[in-house]
Design a protein around this motif. Structure first.
Motif, PDB file in Angstrom:
ATOM      1  N   ALA A 125      24.258  21.774  -8.670  1.00  0.00           N
ATOM      2  CA  ALA A 125      24.577  20.456  -9.224  1.00  0.00           C
ATOM      3  C   ALA A 125      25.317  19.642  -8.160  1.00  0.00           C
ATOM      4  O   ALA A 125      25.977  20.211  -7.300  1.00  0.00           O
ATOM      5  CB  ALA A 125      25.432  20.602 -10.475  1.00  0.00           C
ATOM      6  N   PRO A 126      25.211  18.297  -8.198  1.00  0.00           N
ATOM      7  CA  PRO A 126      25.919  17.488  -7.203  1.00  0.00           C
ATOM      8  C   PRO A 126      27.426  17.741  -7.307  1.00  0.00           C
ATOM      9  O   PRO A 126      27.930  17.932  -8.406  1.00  0.00           O
ATOM     10  CB  PRO A 126      25.581  16.053  -7.597  1.00  0.00           C
ATOM     11  N   PRO A 127      28.130  17.737  -6.181  1.00  0.00           N
ATOM     12  CA  PRO A 127      29.530  18.170  -6.162  1.00  0.00           C
ATOM     13  C   PRO A 127      30.405  17.428  -7.162  1.00  0.00           C
ATOM     14  O   PRO A 127      31.246  18.033  -7.809  1.00  0.00           O
ATOM     15  CB  PRO A 127      29.984  17.862  -4.735  1.00  0.00           C
ATOM     16  N   GLN A 139      29.733  16.415  -9.933  1.00  0.00           N
ATOM     17  CA  GLN A 139      29.477  16.832 -11.307  1.00  0.00           C
ATOM     18  C   GLN A 139      29.506  18.351 -11.451  1.00  0.00           C
ATOM     19  O   GLN A 139      29.383  18.863 -12.547  1.00  0.00           O
ATOM     20  CB  GLN A 139      28.089  16.358 -11.757  1.00  0.00           C
ATOM     21  N   ARG A 140      29.646  19.011 -10.333  1.00  0.00           N
ATOM     22  CA  ARG A 140      29.503  20.463 -10.409  1.00  0.00           C
ATOM     23  C   ARG A 140      30.745  21.102 -11.010  1.00  0.00           C
ATOM     24  O   ARG A 140      31.860  20.835 -10.574  1.00  0.00           O
ATOM     25  CB  ARG A 140      29.255  21.027  -9.003  1.00  0.00           C
TER      26      ARG A 140
END
Lengths: 198, 390, 247
Positions: free
Chosen positions: C132-134, C136-137
């Motif tokens: 997931a993009p950082p 949003q991770r």
């Protein structure tokens, strides 16, 4: 390096982020083991923790594979579902299964089963409800099983008690039947037996 | 392929909302050859694969065989091309994908009175299939070009699944996929009317009573009206149960000279063994008003009254309005007059009586439960209750 | 957006479009994100790799964004991927075993479904905590690095039925624009200075140790390029997706 948002949407992963509950903390034996000023457990091992209002979720491998939910001081009108990320309609709120003062062990089993069903669990079965001590007081235990829509079977263990002033403390463990439930079962049983009321 | 971008654009602008017409499917036709139809089949097949292995699928050979049999009866020559899956979803819906992948939800099986009504729905879906409404709709949309990208991507990429329900979702995508399939069923009003007409012909031809077709919608309209449902359940999005449709079907039945069967006893044989489980799922949704209307109708019909009064008791017990504990106790007591009452009825009666501060009667009910259920798996808990009761 | 920029191959059917596209060629890139559980022991015999039925879909994006799944492209992409797998395994001196697709809608045998379902749950978990993009991770402090997930004993039926050492799962999605859409993209670049890639691909590969059930390696591939009308060189993408396969 990381996936760009648009591609994750392509992957159907857009909604998959677990940001609802703030940053996870690590739970270690002897650290952060208090649940809502109500009780304490011995974590046995290290867990990743997420905190909701009256709920902590502990997991090692990720909540889809195994998770321990620790509820403390659930009161009349509370739900067992985590706080929704965005506002929900009045009707949706009314339809959430809720805890009510005066509930007994059988009501709690029913509440847990309906809560899981509303979270997408299929064929929820709650079995072997029995009296068991919770932190040295009269409480109860029961077993759970259900299936997810992608076809993973889960098993679960639950223990809880209702306080003198009618609040609910509850611990639920759920793990995928292949591997994950078994891998943590012994640890979980020790945790469930380690409850100390504060 | 030849590309004429400008011409296409102009055409799209001129055609505007013009519906595309496609020819009816001939029975026994092999895979499609036209590019957009092949695409729809591909997407449908992916959705079908997830449904086929989903935990929602009802794995009861007798029921599956029965539903497939009714489907075959109405679809006649198209029977081998249609694969019907029964899914455990407590809502009224059926949907047909362009490749003949059809789904029927258990909430629908609870809300049709007999085989003829089930056949009405399956015939309606068959009509969407044979008339290739999905393709027609897709091509129309493609020309008018106003479909949300995300919906379509969701459909195609649904195979990976979405974790829903926030931080602890065990729910992973199936509902998303079902909704995606629901998109395929988002037909135009004209298509729905056409499917009603054609479906009616199919069900009558298959030997079902013409008068039953309209009743499907009448039942749903009753639920909707009684409960002033603010958000329409899935069905209403894809198949709005308008008065107009109801009247059209009634008119068709009046004009029809045919008579036919309702097939009630076969329907009951196939569905009654599962009904308690489906009612339990309805209860978990906590749509208690809809459930009350549904139970009222089922009780009127009179099969397995013990089970139905038991669920009426459950409904009141969970609703918890003033007087509901008494209503629940009365319903459980009534249930116990019938052999089909589940053994748990005694226990539930004990629970409400205890809550209503009638400990002596509660104790009696719990003791009866222990006796009748023969060492149930919650026996030790019940015994612990009894220690606190006189 | 791309960490390691690389010129993708692009194919343009219209000369005008080709001319328009040149300034944006740098936007074409492919990146991979592999994770490895641990180095695998070097085998004395060639390892046997079971290729699970790849889950592939290719779609065409038209002018107004109405996507059309393309069965023909999907078949091409699938063949291309399988060829890439065959080539890669050959290079590694490993033996390719094809999964025997079941006859019905579901390509898997009943006794393999438990492993298939758990693999999906594990893959979703890996996507969530690794890919997931950082911003949003979600963090999972207990599984901060590497890969520590397993399918456990659920893989036993796969192991016995195929006598294989590893199972390879592939998911691949490709969206490619029509010429009309690409023209629109070019026009919008001129007007607004923003260029949408005309072709996007994403793939996930995972390698499962059938002895232990452990997920030993995963890779995420993301590619963007300016191809139109048909998916670009799938073979090449497939080889990138498998780059770093720890065999």
């Amino acid at each position: 390096m990381s996936a760009s948002p648009c591609l994750l949407v392509l992957l159907g992963l857009g909604a998959a982020v677990l940001t609802g509950c703030g940053n996870p903390l690590m739970v270690k034996p002897g650290e952060h083991d208090e649940i809502g000023n109500a009780y304490r457990v011995d974590p046995q091992i290290e867990w990743s923790r997420q905190q909701d209002r009256k709920l902590q979720i502990w997991t090692v491998d990720g909540p889809l594979l195994e998770q321990l939910r620790l509820y403390a001081g659930i009161e009349d009108g509370d739900t067992l579902l985590p706080t929704p990320g965005r506002s929900i309609s009045r009707q949706a709120w009314e339809q959430r299964p809720k805890y009510h003062k005066g509930m007994r062990a059988h009501d709690v089993v029913e509440l847990v089963a309906a809560t899981l069903a509303q979270s997408g669990a299929i064929d929820v079965g709650a079995e072997r409800l029995r009296p068991a001590e919770f932190g040295g007081r009269a409480g109860f235990r029961f077993d759970l099983r259900f299936e997810s829509d992608i076809g993973v079977r889960y098993r679960g263990l639950a223990t809880g008690m209702i306080t003198q002033d009618g609040r609910l403390h509850l611990i639920l463990y759920m793990g995928a039947q292949p591997h994950y439930f078994d891998a943590y079962e012994a640890i979980i049983r020790r945790i469930l037996s380690s409850v100390i009321l504060l | 392929m030849k590309y004429r971008p400008l011409t296409t654009l102009v055409l799209a602008a001129v055609l505007g909302g013009c519906a595309v017409q496609v020819a009816k499917l001939e029975p026994g036709r092999a895979q499609p050859t036209e590019v957009s139809e092949r695409g729809l089949w591909l997407a449908s097949r992916k959705a079908e694969q997830s449904v086929a292995i989903s935990g929602r699928r009802v794995r009861n050979p007798r029921l599956e065989e029965y539903v497939a049999g009714v489907q075959c009866r109405v679809s006649a020559a198209y029977c081998p091309e249609i694969r019907v899956y029964t899914l455990q979803v407590p809502d009224f819906n059926a949907a047909m994908a362009p490749n003949g992948f059809e789904q029927v939800w258990t909430g629908l099986l609870l809300r049709v009175d007999n085989e003829a009504q089930l056949a009405t729905v399956l015939a309606h879906e068959t009509a969407h299939y044979t008339l290739r409404h999905a393709l027609e709709q897709f091509q129309t949309t493609r020309q008018t070009a106003n479909l949300l990208l995300a919906t379509q991507l969701g459909l195609l990429f649904g195979g990976i699944g979405v974790i829903s329900a926030g931080p602890v979702g065990f729910s992973t995508g199936d509902i998303g996929r079902l909704i995606a399939m629901g998109y395929l069923a988002a037909y135009s009003r004209e298509q729905e009317a056409e499917a009603d007409r054609h479906g009616f012909e199919l069900m009558v031809k298959a030997g079902y009573a013409p008068g039953e077709a309209a009743k499907v919608w009448a039942n749903l309209i009753e639920e909707q009206r009684e409960c002033a449902l603010p958000t329409p359940p899935a069905l209403f999005a894809s198949h709005p149960p308008s008065k107009e449709r109801l009247q059209n079907l009634r008119q068709l039945a009046e004009q029809s000279s045919r008579s036919g069967i309702t097939g009630r006893s076969d329907f009951l044989t196939a569905t009654l063994p599962q009904r308690g489980k489906w009612l339990r799922m309805e209860l978990a949704t906590r749509h208690l008003c809809r459930m009350r209307v549904l139970l009222g109708r089922l009780i009127e019909q009179g099969e397995n009254l013990g089970e139905l009064y038991y669920y009426r008791g459950e409904l009141y017990r969970l609703r918890g309005e003033a007087g509901d504990l008494e209503r629940a106790a009365a319903a459980y007591r009534k249930a116990l007059d019938y052999p089909s009452a589940p053994v748990a009825t005694h226990r539930e009666l004990g629970r409400v009586l205890w809550r209503a501060n009638r400990p002596i009667e509660a104790g009696q009910a719990f003791r009866r439960y222990l006796k009748v259920a023969e060492s149930p798996d919650d026996a030790t808990m019940i015994k612990a209750y009894l220690e606190r009761l006189p | 957006m791309c960490g390691t920029r690389q010129l993708g191959k692009y194919r343009l059917t219209r000369r005008t479009l080709a001319a328009l596209a040149v300034p944006f060629a740098l936007a074409a890139c492919v990146q991979v994100q592999p994770y490895l559980a641990k180095k695998l022991p070097s085998a004395t015999e060639p390892v046997r790799v079971l290729l699970m039925p790849p889950d592939v879909a290719a779609i065409e994006l038209a002018t107004a964004g109405v996507p059309l799944p393309r069965a023909d492209w999907t078949a091409l992409a699938q063949d291309g991927l399988v060829e890439a797998v065959a080539d890669t395994l050959k290079k590694h001196g490993a033996e390719l075993i094809r999964y025997r697709r079941a006859a019905g809608i579901v390509p898997y045998a009943e006794e393999h479904l438990e492993a298939i379902a758990l693999h999906e749950a594990v893959l979703q978990t890996i996507l969530t905590y690794r890919y997931a993009p950082p911003q949003q991770r979600a963090a999972l402090p207990t599984r901060q690095e590497g890969l520590a997930w397993t399918l456990g004993e659920s893989v036993a039926p796969l192991r016995t039925d195929y006598a294989a050492d590893y199972a390879l799962f592939l998911i691949y999605r490709q969206a490619t624009s029509t010429v009309e859409r690409a023209l629109f993209a070019a026009v919008s670049f001129v007007l607004f200075g923003f260029m949408q890639p005309t072709s996007q691909s994403v793939g996930i590969a995972s390698l499962i140790d059938l002895d232990t059930g452990a997920v030993v390696w995963t890779n995420l591939l993301q590619g963007q390029s300016l191809d139109v009308n048909r998916p670009d060189s799938i073979r090449d993408r497939g080889e990138r997706l498998l780059s770093g396969l720890p065999l």
